[in-house]
Scaffold this motif. Structure first.
Motif, PDB file in Angstrom:
ATOM      1  N   ALA A  69       1.204  -1.273  -0.237  1.00 52.84           N
ATOM      2  CA  ALA A  69      -0.132  -0.311   0.142  1.00 52.84           C
ATOM      3  C   ALA A  69       0.843   1.249   0.204  1.00 52.84           C
ATOM      4  CB  ALA A  69      -1.328  -0.083   1.486  1.00 52.84           C
ATOM      5  N   ASP A  70       1.474   1.300   1.135  1.00 57.02           N
ATOM      6  CA  ASP A  70       2.549   2.334   0.613  1.00 57.02           C
ATOM      7  C   ASP A  70       3.533   2.713  -0.505  1.00 57.02           C
ATOM      8  OD1 ASP A  70       4.434   4.552   2.386  1.00 57.02           O
ATOM      9  OD2 ASP A  70       6.034   3.454   2.008  1.00 57.02           O
ATOM     10  N   SER A  71       3.714   1.446  -1.261  1.00 54.31           N
ATOM     11  CA  SER A  71       4.452   1.121  -2.511  1.00 54.31           C
ATOM     12  C   SER A  71       3.510   2.702  -3.563  1.00 54.31           C
ATOM     13  CB  SER A  71       5.110   0.709  -3.092  1.00 54.31           C
ATOM     14  OG  SER A  71       5.924   0.261  -4.131  1.00 54.31           O
ATOM     15  N   PHE A  72       2.420   1.772  -3.129  1.00 53.79           N
ATOM     16  CA  PHE A  72       1.137   1.984  -4.404  1.00 53.79           C
ATOM     17  C   PHE A  72       0.864   3.982  -4.289  1.00 53.79           C
ATOM     18  CE2 PHE A  72      -3.230   2.639  -4.733  1.00 53.79           C
ATOM     19  CZ  PHE A  72      -3.358   1.921  -5.843  1.00 53.79           C
ATOM     20  N   VAL A  73       1.090   4.224  -3.023  1.00 50.23           N
ATOM     21  CA  VAL A  73       0.528   5.588  -2.866  1.00 50.23           C
ATOM     22  C   VAL A  73       1.898   6.871  -3.332  1.00 50.23           C
ATOM     23  CG1 VAL A  73       0.048   7.248  -1.031  1.00 50.23           C
ATOM     24  CG2 VAL A  73      -1.380   5.072  -0.902  1.00 50.23           C
ATOM     25  N   THR A 130      -9.474  -6.147   6.401  1.00 47.65           N
ATOM     26  CA  THR A 130      -8.303  -5.098   7.324  1.00 47.65           C
ATOM     27  C   THR A 130      -8.034  -4.155   6.927  1.00 47.65           C
ATOM     28  OG1 THR A 130      -7.574  -7.265   8.526  1.00 47.65           O
ATOM     29  CG2 THR A 130      -6.670  -5.410   8.873  1.00 47.65           C
ATOM     30  N   SER A 131      -7.633  -3.833   5.725  1.00 47.57           N
ATOM     31  CA  SER A 131      -6.688  -2.820   5.510  1.00 47.57           C
ATOM     32  C   SER A 131      -8.123  -1.450   4.242  1.00 47.57           C
ATOM     33  CB  SER A 131      -5.456  -3.289   4.795  1.00 47.57           C
ATOM     34  OG  SER A 131      -5.985  -3.701   3.306  1.00 47.57           O
ATOM     35  N   GLY A 132      -8.437  -2.164   4.305  1.00 48.20           N
ATOM     36  CA  GLY A 132      -9.618  -2.150   3.077  1.00 48.20           C
ATOM     37  C   GLY A 132     -10.593   0.085   3.503  1.00 48.20           C
ATOM     38  N   ALA A 133     -10.808   0.090   4.391  1.00 45.18           N
ATOM     39  CA  ALA A 133     -10.766   0.709   4.914  1.00 45.18           C
ATOM     40  C   ALA A 133     -10.629   1.923   4.842  1.00 45.18           C
ATOM     41  CB  ALA A 133     -11.499   0.935   6.487  1.00 45.18           C
ATOM     42  N   PHE A 134      -8.861   1.785   5.824  1.00 45.25           N
ATOM     43  CA  PHE A 134      -7.973   3.081   5.524  1.00 45.25           C
ATOM     44  C   PHE A 134      -7.565   3.100   3.794  1.00 45.25           C
ATOM     45  CE2 PHE A 134      -3.202   3.074   4.967  1.00 45.25           C
ATOM     46  CZ  PHE A 134      -2.339   4.121   5.575  1.00 45.25           C
ATOM     47  N   LEU A 135      -7.032   1.961   3.564  1.00 42.13           N
ATOM     48  CA  LEU A 135      -6.725   1.669   2.125  1.00 42.13           C
ATOM     49  C   LEU A 135      -7.181   3.084   1.598  1.00 42.13           C
ATOM     50  CD1 LEU A 135      -4.223   1.708   0.234  1.00 42.13           C
ATOM     51  CD2 LEU A 135      -5.259  -0.914  -0.451  1.00 42.13           C
ATOM     52  N   THR A 136      -9.005   2.820   1.300  1.00 41.45           N
ATOM     53  CA  THR A 136      -9.734   3.254   0.393  1.00 41.45           C
ATOM     54  C   THR A 136     -10.035   4.761   0.687  1.00 41.45           C
ATOM     55  OG1 THR A 136     -11.360   1.401   0.574  1.00 41.45           O
ATOM     56  CG2 THR A 136     -12.323   3.676   0.173  1.00 41.45           C
ATOM     57  N   ASN A 154      -9.252   8.656  -1.720  1.00 43.08           N
ATOM     58  CA  ASN A 154     -10.406   8.720  -1.464  1.00 43.08           C
ATOM     59  C   ASN A 154      -9.240  10.661  -1.476  1.00 43.08           C
ATOM     60  OD1 ASN A 154     -12.072   8.010  -2.711  1.00 43.08           O
ATOM     61  ND2 ASN A 154     -13.389   7.262  -0.277  1.00 43.08           N
ATOM     62  N   HIS A 155      -8.649  10.392  -0.256  1.00 42.86           N
ATOM     63  CA  HIS A 155      -8.213  12.114  -0.074  1.00 42.86           C
ATOM     64  C   HIS A 155      -6.408  12.114  -1.131  1.00 42.86           C
ATOM     65  CE1 HIS A 155      -9.550  12.914   3.447  1.00 42.86           C
ATOM     66  NE2 HIS A 155      -9.339  11.567   4.445  1.00 42.86           N
ATOM     67  N   MET A 156      -6.821  11.221  -1.929  1.00 46.00           N
ATOM     68  CA  MET A 156      -5.233  11.135  -3.341  1.00 46.00           C
ATOM     69  C   MET A 156      -5.529  11.641  -4.128  1.00 46.00           C
ATOM     70  SD  MET A 156      -2.525   8.278  -2.976  1.00 46.00           S
ATOM     71  CE  MET A 156      -1.897   8.492  -4.408  1.00 46.00           C
ATOM     72  N   TYR A 157      -7.539  11.926  -4.753  1.00 45.97           N
ATOM     73  CA  TYR A 157      -7.754  11.971  -5.757  1.00 45.97           C
ATOM     74  C   TYR A 157      -8.077  12.999  -4.932  1.00 45.97           C
ATOM     75  CZ  TYR A 157     -11.547  12.686  -8.837  1.00 45.97           C
ATOM     76  OH  TYR A 157     -12.571  12.136  -9.727  1.00 45.97           O
TER      77      TYR A 157
END
Length: 185
Positions: A132-136, A155-161, A165-168
């Motif tokens: 996720a860190d690499s992706f972001v 487990t990680s879906g809510a955080f990643l979503t 959204n913030h990045m978008y």
């Protein structure tokens, strides 16, 4: 989907029990179960196995993969690979939790199994965080994460979503607005 819903789905997984009672075949919406004969193994959904175990009507047989040697190999393989490796069950974490909570007396080396599953889980979650860190940080538009289980995604879906959204929002605010029309004709 929350953890309780994932656990509910896991309870549909089939496990083997050895009943200590006799009963003809049971006809349920989800399928037929039985017949139940004392001392003869039969496959039933986990929810029924736990219910029968709590009423002392059966003995649970752990899944084949729920063995110390096999779990050590799975853990070591997961640690060596950079990508996610296939798990022995799509609900390995939930099955282990439920079986150890309700039938640990039927599972040899239950404490070692609990530790090994926790090690596998921790390794996979750490890989997920790094991915996720690499992706972001690389500002990717999409990612492919094979061999994740539903609980790991949950487990990680809510955080990643939320992060995406913030990045978008940040990206759309930084781009020049195309809605301003030119006055030139």
């Amino acid at each position: 989907m929350d953890a309780a819903e994932v656990e509910f789905l896991a309870e549909k997984e089939l496990v083997t029990i050895i009943p200590n009672f006799s009963l003809d075949k049971i006809y349920l919406i989800g399928g037929d179960l039985g017949p139940f004969n004392p001392g003869l193994p039969v496959e039933v959904p986990l929810w029924l196995a736990i219910n029968l175990k709590q009423r002392q009507k059966c003995r649970l047989i752990p899944p084949e993969w729920m063995d110390v040697e096999k779990l050590e190999k799975i853990r070591d393989h997961e640690r060596k690979e950079e990508t996610f490796t296939p798990m022995p069950s799509p609900y390995y974490m939930e099955l282990t939790k439920l079986l150890l909570n309700h039938a640990s007396d039927n599972i040899p080396k239950a404490d070692e199994i609990r530790t090994l599953i926790k090690d596998v889980w921790d390794t996979r979650i750490a890989k997920l965080r790094v991915s996720a860190d690499s992706f972001v940080s690389q500002q990717e538009a999409h990612a492919k994460l094979d061999n994740l289980t539903l609980m790991e995604i949950n487990t990680s879906g809510a955080f990643l979503t939320q992060a995406l959204n913030h990045m978008y929002k940040l990206r759309t605010n930084l781009q020049p607005s195309e809605s301003i029309q030119s006055q030139d004709f």
